[in-house]
Design a protein around this motif. Structure first.
Motif, short mmCIF file in Angstrom:
data_model
loop_
_atom_site.label_atom_id
_atom_site.label_comp_id
_atom_site.label_asym_id
_atom_site.label_seq_id
_atom_site.Cartn_x
_atom_site.Cartn_y
_atom_site.Cartn_z
N TYR A 28 0.85 -1.19 0.00
CA TYR A 28 0.00 0.00 0.00
C TYR A 28 0.89 1.24 0.00
O TYR A 28 1.72 1.42 0.89
N VAL A 29 0.75 2.05 -1.01
CA VAL A 29 1.62 3.23 -1.18
C VAL A 29 1.02 4.44 -0.49
O VAL A 29 -0.17 4.75 -0.66
N VAL A 30 1.86 5.14 0.26
CA VAL A 30 1.45 6.38 0.92
C VAL A 30 2.53 7.43 0.68
O VAL A 30 3.72 7.16 0.87
N ALA A 31 2.13 8.62 0.27
CA ALA A 31 3.08 9.73 0.12
C ALA A 31 3.50 10.19 1.51
O ALA A 31 2.66 10.39 2.39
N LEU A 32 4.79 10.36 1.70
CA LEU A 32 5.28 10.76 3.03
C LEU A 32 6.52 11.63 2.91
O LEU A 32 7.52 11.24 2.31
N ASP A 33 6.45 12.80 3.52
CA ASP A 33 7.59 13.68 3.69
C ASP A 33 7.89 13.70 5.18
O ASP A 33 7.11 14.24 5.98
N VAL A 34 9.00 13.08 5.59
CA VAL A 34 9.28 12.93 7.02
C VAL A 34 9.65 14.24 7.70
O VAL A 34 9.78 14.29 8.93
N THR A 35 9.80 15.31 6.93
CA THR A 35 10.07 16.61 7.54
C THR A 35 8.78 17.40 7.78
O THR A 35 8.82 18.51 8.29
N ASP A 36 7.64 16.82 7.41
CA ASP A 36 6.35 17.49 7.51
C ASP A 36 5.47 16.74 8.52
O ASP A 36 5.07 15.61 8.28
N ARG A 37 5.17 17.39 9.64
CA ARG A 37 4.41 16.74 10.72
C ARG A 37 3.04 16.28 10.23
O ARG A 37 2.57 15.17 10.57
N GLU A 38 2.36 17.11 9.46
CA GLU A 38 1.03 16.75 8.96
C GLU A 38 1.11 15.53 8.04
O GLU A 38 0.25 14.64 8.09
N SER A 39 2.15 15.49 7.21
CA SER A 39 2.35 14.35 6.32
C SER A 39 2.56 13.07 7.11
O SER A 39 2.03 12.00 6.76
N ILE A 40 3.30 13.15 8.20
CA ILE A 40 3.56 11.99 9.06
C ILE A 40 2.26 11.50 9.69
O ILE A 40 1.94 10.30 9.66
N THR A 41 1.48 12.43 10.25
CA THR A 41 0.22 12.06 10.90
C THR A 41 -0.73 11.41 9.90
O THR A 41 -1.35 10.38 10.19
N ASN A 42 -0.83 12.00 8.71
CA ASN A 42 -1.73 11.46 7.69
C ASN A 42 -1.29 10.08 7.21
O ASN A 42 -2.13 9.20 6.96
N ALA A 43 0.03 9.88 7.08
CA ALA A 43 0.54 8.58 6.62
C ALA A 43 0.19 7.47 7.60
O ALA A 43 -0.22 6.37 7.19
N VAL A 44 0.34 7.74 8.88
CA VAL A 44 0.02 6.73 9.89
C VAL A 44 -1.48 6.47 9.93
O VAL A 44 -1.92 5.31 10.04
N LYS A 45 -2.27 7.52 9.81
CA LYS A 45 -3.73 7.35 9.77
C LYS A 45 -4.15 6.49 8.58
O LYS A 45 -5.01 5.61 8.70
#
Length: 274
Positions: A50-67
């Protein structure tokens, strides 16, 4: 069947980890800043990748990826913090914005991901966290002080984390790779634009523009990925996993030098006691 969340899967060791996980039949949330680079993995494993876009320097991106990962598979059993890159500069030439970005990727990003997955792992009373560091955390080099510092910070944070999570049934492991045939030495390498002539013969020679990736490094990223996956599944896994024969040699030499220095100066060191 376990669910793995892996960062930096578009190439290198991260790709090797993802392929090893999927090959063994587990589910993998594969991430990258550009998810299009992961299309082949999903095509090969449509039901478990399952592919998820993730920028590890972006807190919102991290939260959304885990969700997204939890919504898709219901749990996260293993987190692999693999995304990272190198930075070349003498200490004096280092540019604060570039160093901030380096630490955001190599250190603070992994911390935020760990914080996001731990509530699920604590609730399950099981799980595993693997942080991919570097032999640079044990011995730095000319022009690599900032990169080494980011990895050393990751390691010491992980050391404390492991002690906190052991009573909760959650595994923690550090991986210290040597040189691997990846994009670390070309497209992934960053560095300062500032140049001071006094460093021309030292850090200047290791600048990103002076580094040519000969692609002759001893490490095979596919084998490295397989070893990481196999090792964290063991009951007798190490806290620090060296990856590569060069890693074994270099870290052994560095620790022997440190022990010798302690022995040579122990008399002076002990004089500070009451």
């Amino acid at each position: 069947m376990k669910t793995w969340l892996i960062t930096g899967c578009s190439s290198g060791i991260g790709e090797g980890i993802a392929k090893a996980v999927l090959k063994k039949g587990d589910q993998a949330v594969v991430t990258a800043r550009n998810p299009k680079k992961l299309a082949d993995l999903v095509k090969e494993y449509p039901n478990t990748a399952y592919v998820v876009a993730l920028d590890v320097t972006d807190r919102e991106s991290i939260t959304n990826a885990v969700k997204e990962a939890l919504a898709k598979f219901g749990t996260i059993d293993v987190l692999i913090n693999n995304a990272g890159y190198g930075y070349r500069s003498s200490v004096e030439e280092g540019e604060i914005d570039g160093v901030d970005q380096l630490f955001s990727t190599n250190f603070f990003g992994p911390i935020e991901l760990i914080k996001e997955v731990l509530p699920t792992m604590r609730a399950n009373k099981s799980g595993a966290i693997v942080n991919v560091s570097s032999i640079a955390a044990v011995r730095s080099g000319v022009g690599s002080g900032y990169y080494a510092a980011s990895k050393a910070a990751l390691e010491l944070m992980t050391d404390g984390l492991a002690k906190e999570l052991k009573p909760l049934g959650i595994k923690v492991m550090i991986v210290e790779p040597g040189s691997f045939r990846t994009h670390f030495y070309d497209t992934s390498l960053k560095g300062t634009e500032k140049k001071i002539e006094d460093y021309a013969e030292t850090a200047g020679k290791t600048r990103k523009e002076n580094v040519v990736n000969m692609k002759n490094q001893p490490g095979d990223p596919m084998k490295g990925g397989e070893i990481i996956v196999e090792t964290i599944e063991r009951d007798d896994y190490p806290f620090r996993l060296l990856l590569g024969s060069d890693a074994v040699r270099i870290v052994s030499e560095a620790l022997q030098e440190r022990l010798k220095e302690i022995e040579d100066f122990k008399t002076i060191s002990s004089k500070s006691d009451y």
